[in-house]
Design a protein around this motif. Structure first.
Motif, PDB file in Angstrom:
ATOM      1  N   GLN A 124       1.124   4.151  -2.948  1.00  0.00           N
ATOM      2  CA  GLN A 124       0.860   5.547  -2.593  1.00  0.00           C
ATOM      3  C   GLN A 124       1.896   6.492  -3.198  1.00  0.00           C
ATOM      4  O   GLN A 124       1.585   7.658  -3.464  1.00  0.00           O
ATOM      5  CB  GLN A 124       0.829   5.701  -1.071  1.00  0.00           C
ATOM      6  CG  GLN A 124      -0.428   5.133  -0.429  1.00  0.00           C
ATOM      7  CD  GLN A 124      -0.339   5.069   1.083  1.00  0.00           C
ATOM      8  OE1 GLN A 124       0.648   5.502   1.695  1.00  0.00           O
ATOM      9  NE2 GLN A 124      -1.368   4.530   1.725  1.00  0.00           N
ATOM     10  N   HIS A 162       0.834  -1.207   0.000  1.00  0.00           N
ATOM     11  CA  HIS A 162       0.000   0.000   0.000  1.00  0.00           C
ATOM     12  C   HIS A 162       0.871   1.260   0.000  1.00  0.00           C
ATOM     13  O   HIS A 162       0.565   2.232  -0.709  1.00  0.00           O
ATOM     14  CB  HIS A 162      -0.920  -0.003   1.223  1.00  0.00           C
ATOM     15  CG  HIS A 162      -2.152  -0.841   1.045  1.00  0.00           C
ATOM     16  ND1 HIS A 162      -3.213  -0.459   0.264  1.00  0.00           N
ATOM     17  CD2 HIS A 162      -2.466  -2.068   1.547  1.00  0.00           C
ATOM     18  CE1 HIS A 162      -4.147  -1.394   0.294  1.00  0.00           C
ATOM     19  NE2 HIS A 162      -3.721  -2.389   1.057  1.00  0.00           N
ATOM     20  N   PRO A 204      -3.264  -3.844  -3.273  1.00  0.00           N
ATOM     21  CA  PRO A 204      -3.339  -2.728  -4.217  1.00  0.00           C
ATOM     22  C   PRO A 204      -2.570  -3.049  -5.505  1.00  0.00           C
ATOM     23  O   PRO A 204      -1.581  -2.401  -5.841  1.00  0.00           O
ATOM     24  CB  PRO A 204      -2.671  -1.594  -3.438  1.00  0.00           C
ATOM     25  CG  PRO A 204      -1.619  -2.302  -2.626  1.00  0.00           C
ATOM     26  CD  PRO A 204      -2.209  -3.639  -2.259  1.00  0.00           C
TER      27      PRO A 204
END
Length: 271
Positions: free
Chosen positions: A150, A146, A174
Protein backbone atom coordinates in the motif's frame (compact mmCIF):
# COMPACT_ATOMS: atom_id res chain seq x y z
CA UNK A 1 33.72 -23.59 20.76
CA UNK A 2 34.12 -22.39 17.17
CA UNK A 3 30.38 -21.85 16.87
CA UNK A 4 30.26 -19.80 20.08
CA UNK A 5 33.21 -17.74 18.92
CA UNK A 6 31.51 -17.12 15.59
CA UNK A 7 28.29 -16.09 17.29
CA UNK A 8 30.14 -13.69 19.60
CA UNK A 9 32.03 -12.20 16.67
CA UNK A 10 28.81 -11.79 14.71
CA UNK A 11 27.24 -9.86 17.59
CA UNK A 12 30.23 -7.51 17.53
CA UNK A 13 30.11 -7.26 13.73
CA UNK A 14 26.93 -5.22 13.97
CA UNK A 15 28.40 -2.94 16.65
CA UNK A 16 31.68 -2.48 14.75
CA UNK A 17 30.05 -1.79 11.37
CA UNK A 18 31.72 -4.82 9.82
CA UNK A 19 28.71 -5.73 7.70
CA UNK A 20 28.70 -4.56 4.09
CA UNK A 21 26.35 -4.93 1.14
CA UNK A 22 27.28 -6.01 -2.35
CA UNK A 23 24.92 -5.55 -5.27
CA UNK A 24 24.08 -7.90 -8.15
CA UNK A 25 22.18 -6.63 -11.22
CA UNK A 26 18.94 -8.06 -12.52
CA UNK A 27 19.08 -7.93 -16.31
CA UNK A 28 16.37 -7.83 -18.97
CA UNK A 29 18.25 -9.77 -21.61
CA UNK A 30 16.25 -8.94 -24.74
CA UNK A 31 16.85 -5.21 -24.30
CA UNK A 32 20.16 -5.55 -22.42
CA UNK A 33 18.96 -3.28 -19.63
CA UNK A 34 19.46 -3.37 -15.87
CA UNK A 35 16.01 -3.42 -14.29
CA UNK A 36 17.12 -3.52 -10.63
CA UNK A 37 19.85 -4.79 -8.31
CA UNK A 38 19.75 -7.10 -5.31
CA UNK A 39 21.58 -6.28 -2.10
CA UNK A 40 23.54 -9.23 -0.69
CA UNK A 41 25.16 -9.15 2.73
CA UNK A 42 28.86 -9.75 3.38
CA UNK A 43 30.93 -9.66 6.57
CA UNK A 44 34.36 -8.01 6.71
CA UNK A 45 35.99 -10.06 9.45
CA UNK A 46 39.69 -9.72 10.30
CA UNK A 47 40.50 -8.34 6.87
CA UNK A 48 38.69 -11.12 4.99
CA UNK A 49 35.30 -11.03 3.28
CA UNK A 50 33.07 -13.72 4.76
CA UNK A 51 30.46 -15.08 2.35
CA UNK A 52 26.80 -15.28 3.47
CA UNK A 53 26.66 -19.07 3.54
CA UNK A 54 29.17 -19.01 6.39
CA UNK A 55 27.22 -16.73 8.74
CA UNK A 56 23.63 -16.20 7.60
CA UNK A 57 22.40 -19.62 8.85
CA UNK A 58 23.82 -18.85 12.30
CA UNK A 59 22.30 -15.38 12.23
CA UNK A 60 18.90 -16.86 11.41
CA UNK A 61 19.19 -19.47 14.16
CA UNK A 62 20.18 -16.96 16.84
CA UNK A 63 17.80 -14.20 15.79
CA UNK A 64 20.62 -11.83 14.86
CA UNK A 65 19.23 -11.82 11.34
CA UNK A 66 16.53 -9.37 12.49
CA UNK A 67 18.82 -6.45 13.49
CA UNK A 68 21.06 -7.30 10.52
CA UNK A 69 18.09 -6.99 8.16
CA UNK A 70 17.00 -3.74 9.79
CA UNK A 71 20.49 -2.38 9.17
CA UNK A 72 20.36 -3.60 5.56
CA UNK A 73 17.12 -1.74 4.83
CA UNK A 74 18.57 1.53 6.13
CA UNK A 75 21.88 1.01 4.33
CA UNK A 76 20.16 0.24 1.02
CA UNK A 77 18.09 3.43 1.28
CA UNK A 78 21.25 5.42 1.99
CA UNK A 79 23.08 3.84 -0.96
CA UNK A 80 20.24 4.49 -3.39
CA UNK A 81 20.39 8.16 -2.42
CA UNK A 82 24.18 8.22 -2.94
CA UNK A 83 23.80 6.78 -6.45
CA UNK A 84 21.01 9.24 -7.20
CA UNK A 85 22.75 12.35 -5.88
CA UNK A 86 26.33 11.54 -6.85
CA UNK A 87 25.90 9.74 -10.17
CA UNK A 88 22.37 10.59 -11.34
CA UNK A 89 21.52 6.87 -11.32
CA UNK A 90 18.05 5.78 -10.25
CA UNK A 91 18.09 2.14 -9.16
CA UNK A 92 15.48 -0.04 -7.52
CA UNK A 93 17.13 -2.31 -4.95
CA UNK A 94 15.84 -5.60 -3.55
CA UNK A 95 16.56 -6.51 0.07
CA UNK A 96 16.22 -10.02 1.48
CA UNK A 97 13.82 -10.04 4.40
CA UNK A 98 13.72 -13.00 6.82
CA UNK A 99 10.37 -14.23 8.08
CA UNK A 100 11.44 -13.35 11.64
CA UNK A 101 11.49 -9.67 10.68
CA UNK A 102 7.71 -9.81 10.55
CA UNK A 103 7.69 -10.35 14.31
CA UNK A 104 8.27 -6.59 14.55
CA UNK A 105 5.02 -4.70 14.92
CA UNK A 106 6.56 -1.63 13.29
CA UNK A 107 8.13 -3.26 10.20
CA UNK A 108 6.14 -1.10 7.78
CA UNK A 109 7.13 2.07 9.66
CA UNK A 110 10.77 0.95 9.59
CA UNK A 111 10.73 0.66 5.80
CA UNK A 112 8.81 3.92 5.32
CA UNK A 113 11.13 5.83 7.66
CA UNK A 114 14.26 4.49 5.92
CA UNK A 115 12.93 5.72 2.56
CA UNK A 116 11.79 9.10 3.85
CA UNK A 117 15.07 9.75 5.65
CA UNK A 118 16.86 9.77 2.29
CA UNK A 119 14.14 11.37 0.23
CA UNK A 120 13.14 8.18 -1.59
CA UNK A 121 9.81 6.90 -2.75
CA UNK A 122 9.13 3.54 -1.06
CA UNK A 123 8.92 1.93 -4.51
CA UNK A 124 12.71 2.30 -4.71
CA UNK A 125 12.84 -0.62 -2.27
CA UNK A 126 11.81 -4.17 -3.08
CA UNK A 127 11.61 -6.85 -0.41
CA UNK A 128 12.39 -10.48 -1.14
CA UNK A 129 11.19 -13.24 1.15
CA UNK A 130 11.85 -16.92 0.54
CA UNK A 131 8.96 -19.25 -0.06
CA UNK A 132 10.05 -21.40 2.89
CA UNK A 133 10.28 -18.38 5.19
CA UNK A 134 6.91 -17.17 3.99
CA UNK A 135 5.18 -20.41 4.89
CA UNK A 136 6.58 -20.45 8.42
CA UNK A 137 4.19 -17.75 9.59
CA UNK A 138 1.88 -17.01 6.70
CA UNK A 139 -1.05 -15.62 8.69
CA UNK A 140 1.18 -13.09 10.45
CA UNK A 141 3.05 -12.11 7.28
CA UNK A 142 0.10 -11.44 4.96
CA UNK A 143 -1.24 -8.26 6.70
CA UNK A 144 2.22 -6.65 6.73
CA UNK A 145 2.77 -7.51 3.07
CA UNK A 146 -0.48 -5.76 2.18
CA UNK A 147 0.52 -2.68 4.20
CA UNK A 148 3.93 -2.62 2.51
CA UNK A 149 2.42 -2.76 -0.97
CA UNK A 150 0.00 0.00 0.00
CA UNK A 151 2.93 2.37 0.56
CA UNK A 152 4.49 1.32 -2.77
CA UNK A 153 7.00 -1.38 -1.80
CA UNK A 154 7.11 -4.33 -4.19
CA UNK A 155 7.28 -7.89 -2.84
CA UNK A 156 9.08 -10.81 -4.49
CA UNK A 157 9.07 -14.48 -3.54
CA UNK A 158 12.64 -15.74 -3.61
CA UNK A 159 13.72 -19.36 -4.24
CA UNK A 160 10.30 -20.09 -5.66
CA UNK A 161 9.53 -23.79 -6.10
CA UNK A 162 11.62 -24.99 -3.16
CA UNK A 163 9.02 -24.58 -0.41
CA UNK A 164 6.96 -27.70 -1.16
CA UNK A 165 3.83 -25.82 -0.19
CA UNK A 166 0.35 -25.38 -1.57
CA UNK A 167 0.05 -22.84 -4.36
CA UNK A 168 -3.19 -21.61 -2.84
CA UNK A 169 -1.29 -19.04 -0.78
CA UNK A 170 -0.29 -17.16 -3.94
CA UNK A 171 -3.83 -15.91 -4.36
CA UNK A 172 -3.66 -14.27 -0.93
CA UNK A 173 -0.39 -12.42 -1.36
CA UNK A 174 0.18 -8.97 -2.88
CA UNK A 175 3.33 -10.05 -4.71
CA UNK A 176 4.75 -8.66 -7.94
CA UNK A 177 7.58 -11.08 -8.74
CA UNK A 178 8.55 -14.75 -8.59
CA UNK A 179 12.24 -15.70 -8.60
CA UNK A 180 13.06 -19.12 -10.05
CA UNK A 181 15.49 -20.86 -7.72
CA UNK A 182 19.01 -21.53 -8.97
CA UNK A 183 18.59 -25.27 -8.33
CA UNK A 184 16.20 -25.42 -11.29
CA UNK A 185 18.30 -23.12 -13.47
CA UNK A 186 21.50 -25.12 -12.89
CA UNK A 187 20.45 -28.11 -14.99
CA UNK A 188 18.68 -26.30 -17.82
CA UNK A 189 19.77 -27.79 -21.11
CA UNK A 190 20.94 -30.89 -19.24
CA UNK A 191 17.86 -32.33 -17.51
CA UNK A 192 14.44 -32.09 -19.12
CA UNK A 193 12.80 -32.10 -15.69
CA UNK A 194 14.35 -28.73 -14.87
CA UNK A 195 12.97 -27.20 -18.06
CA UNK A 196 9.53 -28.59 -17.20
CA UNK A 197 9.58 -26.94 -13.74
CA UNK A 198 10.81 -23.61 -15.12
CA UNK A 199 8.15 -23.69 -17.86
CA UNK A 200 5.47 -24.25 -15.23
CA UNK A 201 6.70 -21.36 -13.06
CA UNK A 202 6.82 -19.00 -16.04
CA UNK A 203 3.29 -19.99 -17.08
CA UNK A 204 2.03 -19.52 -13.51
CA UNK A 205 3.63 -16.08 -13.25
CA UNK A 206 2.19 -14.96 -16.57
CA UNK A 207 -1.31 -16.15 -15.69
CA UNK A 208 -1.14 -14.12 -12.46
CA UNK A 209 0.36 -11.03 -14.07
CA UNK A 210 3.66 -11.37 -12.18
CA UNK A 211 7.23 -10.71 -13.24
CA UNK A 212 9.51 -13.74 -13.23
CA UNK A 213 13.27 -13.63 -12.69
CA UNK A 214 15.67 -16.57 -13.03
CA UNK A 215 18.54 -16.45 -10.55
CA UNK A 216 21.85 -18.25 -10.63
CA UNK A 217 22.31 -17.94 -14.40
CA UNK A 218 25.94 -18.86 -15.05
CA UNK A 219 26.20 -20.20 -18.61
CA UNK A 220 25.20 -19.05 -22.08
CA UNK A 221 23.23 -22.30 -22.49
CA UNK A 222 21.10 -21.51 -19.43
CA UNK A 223 20.46 -18.02 -20.80
CA UNK A 224 19.37 -19.32 -24.19
CA UNK A 225 17.08 -21.98 -22.71
CA UNK A 226 15.46 -19.42 -20.42
CA UNK A 227 14.87 -17.07 -23.34
CA UNK A 228 13.35 -19.92 -25.33
CA UNK A 229 11.06 -20.76 -22.41
CA UNK A 230 9.93 -17.14 -22.16
CA UNK A 231 11.95 -15.82 -19.20
CA UNK A 232 13.68 -12.58 -20.13
CA UNK A 233 14.77 -11.23 -16.73
CA UNK A 234 17.80 -12.95 -15.23
CA UNK A 235 20.38 -12.60 -12.50
CA UNK A 236 23.66 -14.43 -12.09
CA UNK A 237 27.38 -14.57 -12.57
CA UNK A 238 27.06 -14.84 -16.36
CA UNK A 239 26.18 -11.16 -16.27
CA UNK A 240 27.85 -9.86 -13.13
CA UNK A 241 28.97 -10.89 -9.67
CA UNK A 242 27.65 -9.23 -6.56
CA UNK A 243 29.79 -6.08 -6.37
CA UNK A 244 30.69 -3.36 -3.92
CA UNK A 245 28.86 -0.07 -4.65
CA UNK A 246 31.81 1.59 -6.40
CA UNK A 247 32.41 -1.51 -8.52
CA UNK A 248 28.78 -1.48 -9.57
CA UNK A 249 29.14 2.11 -10.79
CA UNK A 250 32.15 1.12 -12.91
CA UNK A 251 30.27 -1.90 -14.24
CA UNK A 252 27.28 0.24 -15.18
CA UNK A 253 29.53 2.78 -16.91
CA UNK A 254 30.88 -0.04 -19.11
CA UNK A 255 27.37 -1.17 -19.93
CA UNK A 256 25.90 -0.55 -23.36
CA UNK A 257 22.41 -1.61 -24.43
CA UNK A 258 23.89 -2.39 -27.85
CA UNK A 259 26.16 -5.09 -26.47
CA UNK A 260 25.21 -8.69 -27.28
CA UNK A 261 25.84 -9.49 -23.64
CA UNK A 262 26.69 -7.40 -20.59
CA UNK A 263 30.26 -7.03 -19.31
CA UNK A 264 31.14 -10.10 -17.26
CA UNK A 265 33.10 -10.15 -14.01
CA UNK A 266 35.76 -12.76 -13.50
CA UNK A 267 36.37 -14.65 -10.29
CA UNK A 268 32.74 -14.63 -9.18
CA UNK A 269 31.72 -16.61 -6.15
CA UNK A 270 28.28 -18.10 -5.75
CA UNK A 271 25.91 -15.83 -3.80
Amino acid sequence: RERLELESALHKAIERNELVLHYQPKVRVCTSTVVAVEALMRWQRDGALVQPGEFIPLAEETGLIVPMSEWAIGEVARQIAVWRDGFDIELSVAVNLPSRAFERSDLVDLVRTAAERHGLAPRALELEITETGLMQNLERVIPDLHRLTQIGVEIAIDDFGTGYSSLAYLTQLPISELKIDRSFVKDLGVKSQSAAVVTAVIALARSMGLKVVAEGVETALQREVLLHLGCDEMQGNLFACAMAPDELIRWLSAWSPRRASPPNMRGCRRT
